[in-house]
Each structure stands twice: as structure tokens, then as C-alpha cells.
Design an enzyme around this catalytic site. Sequence first.
Site, mmCIF file in Angstrom:
data_model
loop_
_atom_site.group_PDB
_atom_site.id
_atom_site.type_symbol
_atom_site.label_atom_id
_atom_site.label_comp_id
_atom_site.label_asym_id
_atom_site.label_seq_id
_atom_site.Cartn_x
_atom_site.Cartn_y
_atom_site.Cartn_z
ATOM 1 N N LYS A 120 0.938 -1.122 0.043
ATOM 2 C CA LYS A 120 -0.054 -0.078 0.129
ATOM 3 C C LYS A 120 0.909 1.294 -0.129
ATOM 4 C CE LYS A 120 -3.985 -2.002 1.948
ATOM 5 N NZ LYS A 120 -5.124 -2.046 2.825
ATOM 6 N N GLU A 204 -2.532 7.332 7.759
ATOM 7 C CA GLU A 204 -3.335 8.129 6.919
ATOM 8 C C GLU A 204 -4.441 8.930 7.838
ATOM 9 O OE1 GLU A 204 -4.525 5.311 3.474
ATOM 10 O OE2 GLU A 204 -6.199 5.645 4.605
ATOM 11 N N HIS A 239 -14.631 -3.211 8.990
ATOM 12 C CA HIS A 239 -13.853 -2.857 7.815
ATOM 13 C C HIS A 239 -13.936 -3.960 6.614
ATOM 14 C CE1 HIS A 239 -12.384 0.229 9.983
ATOM 15 N NE2 HIS A 239 -11.492 -0.398 10.740
ATOM 16 N N ARG A 296 -7.173 -8.169 -8.427
ATOM 17 C CA ARG A 296 -7.855 -9.430 -8.726
ATOM 18 C C ARG A 296 -9.336 -9.209 -8.828
ATOM 19 N NH1 ARG A 296 -10.698 -9.447 -3.606
ATOM 20 N NH2 ARG A 296 -9.602 -8.348 -2.194
HETATM 21 P P1 ADP Z 1 -13.482 -8.005 -1.323
HETATM 22 O O1 ADP Z 1 -12.967 -6.379 -1.415
HETATM 23 O O2 ADP Z 1 -13.126 -8.537 -2.669
HETATM 24 O O3 ADP Z 1 -14.515 -8.149 -0.568
HETATM 25 P P2 ADP Z 1 -11.786 -8.761 1.016
HETATM 26 O O4 ADP Z 1 -10.695 -7.673 1.405
HETATM 27 O O5 ADP Z 1 -12.929 -8.851 1.609
HETATM 28 O O6 ADP Z 1 -11.987 -8.252 -0.570
HETATM 29 O O7 ADP Z 1 -10.964 -10.017 0.785
HETATM 30 C C1 ADP Z 1 -11.625 -11.137 0.085
HETATM 31 C C2 ADP Z 1 -11.052 -12.424 0.571
HETATM 32 O O8 ADP Z 1 -9.611 -12.415 0.314
HETATM 33 C C3 ADP Z 1 -11.323 -12.497 1.834
HETATM 34 O O9 ADP Z 1 -11.676 -14.317 1.977
HETATM 35 C C4 ADP Z 1 -9.977 -12.220 2.601
HETATM 36 O O10 ADP Z 1 -10.179 -12.834 4.004
HETATM 37 C C5 ADP Z 1 -9.102 -12.638 1.693
HETATM 38 N N1 ADP Z 1 -7.939 -11.583 1.660
HETATM 39 C C6 ADP Z 1 -7.807 -10.513 1.377
HETATM 40 N N2 ADP Z 1 -6.897 -9.973 1.420
HETATM 41 C C7 ADP Z 1 -5.779 -10.941 1.592
HETATM 42 C C8 ADP Z 1 -4.351 -11.110 2.073
HETATM 43 N N3 ADP Z 1 -3.381 -10.015 1.808
HETATM 44 N N4 ADP Z 1 -3.870 -12.277 2.057
HETATM 45 C C9 ADP Z 1 -4.696 -13.258 2.356
HETATM 46 N N5 ADP Z 1 -6.159 -13.271 2.154
HETATM 47 C C10 ADP Z 1 -6.675 -12.135 1.891
HETATM 48 P P1 ADP Z 2 -8.229 -3.657 3.198
HETATM 49 O O1 ADP Z 2 -6.910 -3.912 2.453
HETATM 50 O O2 ADP Z 2 -7.985 -4.279 4.515
HETATM 51 O O3 ADP Z 2 -9.492 -3.841 2.467
HETATM 52 P P2 ADP Z 2 -8.628 -0.870 2.984
HETATM 53 O O4 ADP Z 2 -7.531 0.228 2.847
HETATM 54 O O5 ADP Z 2 -9.241 -1.067 1.640
HETATM 55 O O6 ADP Z 2 -8.055 -2.156 3.809
HETATM 56 O O7 ADP Z 2 -9.737 -0.266 4.021
HETATM 57 C C1 ADP Z 2 -10.724 -1.183 4.548
HETATM 58 C C2 ADP Z 2 -11.805 -0.326 4.941
HETATM 59 O O8 ADP Z 2 -11.417 0.474 6.051
HETATM 60 C C3 ADP Z 2 -12.522 0.766 4.017
HETATM 61 O O9 ADP Z 2 -13.447 0.218 3.308
HETATM 62 C C4 ADP Z 2 -13.001 1.873 5.048
HETATM 63 O O10 ADP Z 2 -14.077 1.651 5.421
HETATM 64 C C5 ADP Z 2 -11.960 1.814 6.061
HETATM 65 N N1 ADP Z 2 -10.982 2.631 5.903
HETATM 66 C C6 ADP Z 2 -9.630 2.455 5.693
HETATM 67 N N2 ADP Z 2 -8.971 3.584 5.412
HETATM 68 C C7 ADP Z 2 -9.684 4.752 5.990
HETATM 69 C C8 ADP Z 2 -9.740 5.997 5.994
HETATM 70 N N3 ADP Z 2 -8.452 6.756 5.995
HETATM 71 N N4 ADP Z 2 -10.704 6.823 6.607
HETATM 72 C C9 ADP Z 2 -11.878 6.079 6.825
HETATM 73 N N5 ADP Z 2 -12.147 5.008 6.961
HETATM 74 C C10 ADP Z 2 -11.035 4.137 6.374
#
Ligand code: ADP
Ligand code: ADP
Length: 507
Positions: A120, A204, A239, A296
Site C-alpha cells: 500500500k 493516514e 472494515h 484480482r
Molecule cells: P473484497 O474487497 O473482494 O471483498 P476482501 O478484502 O473482503 O475483498 O477479501 C476477499 C478475500 O480475500 C477474503 O476471504 C479475505 O480474507 C482474503 N484476503 C484479502 N486480502 C488478503 C491478503 N492480503 N492475504 C490473504 N487473504 C486475503
Molecule cells: P483492506 O486492504 O483491509 O481492504 P482498505 O484500505 O481497503 O483495507 O480499508 C478497508 C476499510 O477500512 C475501508 O473500506 C474503510 O471502511 C476503512 N478505511 C480505511 N482507510 C480509511 C480512512 N483513511 N478513513 C476512513 N475509513 C477508512
Amino acid sequence: MEQKPIKKVLIANRGEIAVRIMRTCREMGIKTVAIFSDADRLSMHVKYADEAYNIGAAPSSESYLNMDKVLATAKKSGADAIHPGYGFLSENATFSRRCRESGITFIGPSPESIETMGDKISARKKMISAGVPVVPGTTDKVTNEAEAIRQIKEIGLPVMIKASAGGGGRGMRLVHKDSEVTHLLRAARSEAKTAFGDDAVYIEKYVDSPHHVEFQVLSDRHGNTVHLFERECSVQRRHQKVVEETPSPLLTPEVRAKMGACAVAAANACNYEGAGTIEFIMDDQLNFYFLEMNTRLQVEHPITELVVGVDLVKEQIRIAEGKALTIKQDELTQNGHAIECRIIAEDTDNNFMPNPGTITHITEPLGLGVRCDGYVYEGYTIPIHYDSLISKLIVWGPTREEAIERMSRALAEYKIVGVKTTIRFLERIMENTDFRSGKYNTHFIEKNLAFLLADNQENANEEDIALIATFAEYLFRLEDSKKTTVASTGKKETNWKRQLRKFTSRI
Ligand code: ADP
Ligand code: ADP
Ligand code: MG
């Protein structure tokens, strides 16, 4: 440029997504190869595939994440491509590279793109150089407390401490007060280390009243990129997404166009190839910032398929074959409205504890505008080793209101007995006025929790009684066909009737 038709695909995944990918392969005349762990011998993806291979013990580290075994199985089965689905190896640059080195087509982006966007911190840097707005915060990793405190002063509270390797909502901490910095920094780093083997974190600004709006993109290797509009994913718990819809009730046509252009720029900046998602966080004033790119297929991809009319897995396969996109940006439109609900084996009354177990009865919803992407069946035992997603219920309607009504109807038809599920909780979301108004943000579930959990038990009891009644009626009907002769009268009678006669003669 080289074009390689794909004839046989190994799906390096399990559950609903493996089945979903195989369905498109079958429509395209492509053979499918399933891999399965010891815990998944009876799984639907194993039954659905043309061929299936056991690749090891139940823990994913010994099966679905074991690159040597996955690649050896691809070779053995003669598969010319691997589709990684989501989770597991889907965002693993080393795996993408090893496929390339083994002469197997990886249905997904290059290892270089995954490396840039998977981290990230490096993704943020890339976006800044591409002119895509990012959430204000650090551009380098933060390792010590003094540095964290200094940075937080500059950014201003509240902030998020986030794992650079993060995913699935893990390795993330919201900081409200100075006094919390020390222990939350430590917690985020140790969670990141355990979950991703990497404790790099960055800071952030926390976006107030946040909305999660993401854009689907498709890029081919000939330099064409299109976006397929947005998905609103602000209904989240910890989240993690629970309900997704498209179009977003929040966006205006102007903001949508701006975000779409940023999504395309983001994909181009990392020479992207395949289907990807650019996630943005947006405030109430519609200011938006790049959050991360998922390199993906996304869990919630079906809502885009229903509204835009594109099979995203088919496009992924065509792109991996080296074909040029035939979809043109100016020909794409959003038709109607789609909603997805994630049906999860969880006990909503017990802090959403996973509730795997045996499905003793299942009736899936059907009818106009309903799609159910699942993998379980009656008698199937959901293993404890993987995530507890049972299925995704997706509906389409001409308008948002009609889609909500249709989702309520489909959820009411959906019956799963044997494990506790989120179905009733999702029905309450559809009934909620904040959700219905379209004015909700990522705090929606927390804010409405009492409403969403209310009358759960009462309804569960009613449903249990209805099911018992249905089962009793079924037994009555079975018994009807088996009549025996009563010796004293010579008349034929069912067992039920006899029992009843005996019973009434006693009172
Ligand atoms: P989406 O945005 O498609 O809903 P999620 O963040 O919910 O994605 O993740 C989708 C699936 O991938 C979940 O089963 C989550 O546990 C798995 N997952 C997401 N990121 C990772 C990671 N960095 N390593 C392993 N599993 C991951
Ligand atoms: P992941 O890789 O686990 O999906 P993300 O960066 O996509 O992580 O963040 C997952 C969720 O966390 C977002 O959909 C949002 O709800 C919350 N979030 C992440 N960053 C922020 C932020 N800077 N401010 C507010 N909410 C956030
Ligand atoms: Mg995310």
C-alpha cells in the site's frame, strides 16, 4: 503480440468463487481442474470440475497456499492456465512470477503490477505520481513511536494506522487520542506481522463520515483500459463488506466521470493487465481519495456484471489469452440497479462468531432477477478451516427501490437449517430507513446495530416452527401411501390414523 488460446484452467481456489469461475469456463468450452484439501473432498467445486486433485492437508498453508503443489498439479493435469480467484494466492507476486516461469498462464496481472499495488505504501507513491488523489498521510513506513507522534501531529487526529501489506480489514487501527498512539501502533504492527509476515505500517488521515466507493477496471496488454463504473460498499462490519450495491446512491454523474478517469489512470500507472478494482474513500462532500487497488477479481464483482452486462471472468480469460478488449468505454452504460448480500455462517446474536457445521436443509431463492452464487448443498459440512462465506445473493431490479424489494423477497425465500447465518440480519438491513434512503456511510452497521439485531430470535423461532410443520406434513404424506389392514375391522388404515385412534380411545 502473442495469443495463446486457453483450453484447460486449474482453479487455485475453493468455495463459491471456484464454482463461479468454472461456470464461465464451461460456457467458453474450457476444461476445468479443481484442487482440494483433505477438508474439501466433498465440496461442490470438486464435483463441478472436469478433473479434481487432492493437494494436501486442511490448513491452507499445506494446500491452497502451497505453490509447489499447485504448480505441480497444473503440470500433471495439463492445464495451460491458472485462475487464482480471490484470497489465497490471488495477490501473490511470487506466484504470478512462478506461473510465468513454468510456462503457465496466470489469469491475472504481472508480478510487477502486483508488487507495485500490493504494497500500500508503494501504491500510494505510484498514485501521487499519476495525479490520483490519495488520503493525506505518510508516504513512507513508520517504524517508531516518536516518528508516529510527529507525523500524527502534522496530519491531525483522528488517523488510521494501516499495514502496508494489509488486506481483509486486518492490520488497521483507528486512533482518536494522543494517549492511544503507543499501544495502537504496537497492535497494528504485531497484527500485520502475524497476518502478512510484514510489520510495515503507515499513517493516514481518518476520513470523516466515510463512504467506500470502488471502481471496476479491465486492462488488456495492448494498452486499452476501461472502467465498468462503481460499487458502493459502505455497509461494513469491522472494515469488511457485508452488502454492496451499484450504482452508488451517493454519486453525481460529474463525480462518477472524475472517479472513473482516476481509476483508469491508476490501472495504467502500473501497466495493469486483467480485472482490477480501485478502492476510494469518499466524504459527504464527495471528495474522494485512493485507498488501495485489489489486483484480482473481487467478491462483489457480480453486481457489476448484472448492471453493466459483462461477464468479468470471461474478460479475464480473454485478456490472459492476449486478446484485445472489445468493450469500448463510450458504449458502456449502467442499466438498472444491483445489490449483493454476503450470506455468512455466523451467529449474529453472539458477536458474529463463525458458525460452521452441517447444512441439514437448504432452499435457495429463485425467480426474476435473482442470482445465487454458492457452493453448499443439503448434507454438506462447512469446514472450520476457511472463511465462513456460504454464498452471495445478488439481485437486479430496474430501480434501487425495486432491487431492495426483490432482495427482501429473495432473503425471505432463502432457508438454511443446521448452521446460523446472517440472513435475518441482512433482511433487517433491507428494512432499515437509513439504508432505504441511500444516505449511509461505513458507520451504518455500528449506528443501527440495535435495530439490525432486534427480533432476530422471535423470527428464528417462527421459522423453526414453520419448518417443523412442513416436515410433519411431509411425513403425513409419506405415511398416507403406506396403509395397513386393521385385524379387528378388516379396514385399511394409515399408521397416523391408527395412532390417533389409539390416543383418542384413551381419553
Ligand atoms: P473484497 O474487497 O473482494 O471483498 P476482501 O478484502 O473482503 O475483498 O477479501 C476477499 C478475500 O480475500 C477474503 O476471504 C479475505 O480474507 C482474503 N484476503 C484479502 N486480502 C488478503 C491478503 N492480503 N492475504 C490473504 N487473504 C486475503
Ligand atoms: P483492506 O486492504 O483491509 O481492504 P482498505 O484500505 O481497503 O483495507 O480499508 C478497508 C476499510 O477500512 C475501508 O473500506 C474503510 O471502511 C476503512 N478505511 C480505511 N482507510 C480509511 C480512512 N483513511 N478513513 C476512513 N475509513 C477508512
Ligand atoms: Mg480494501
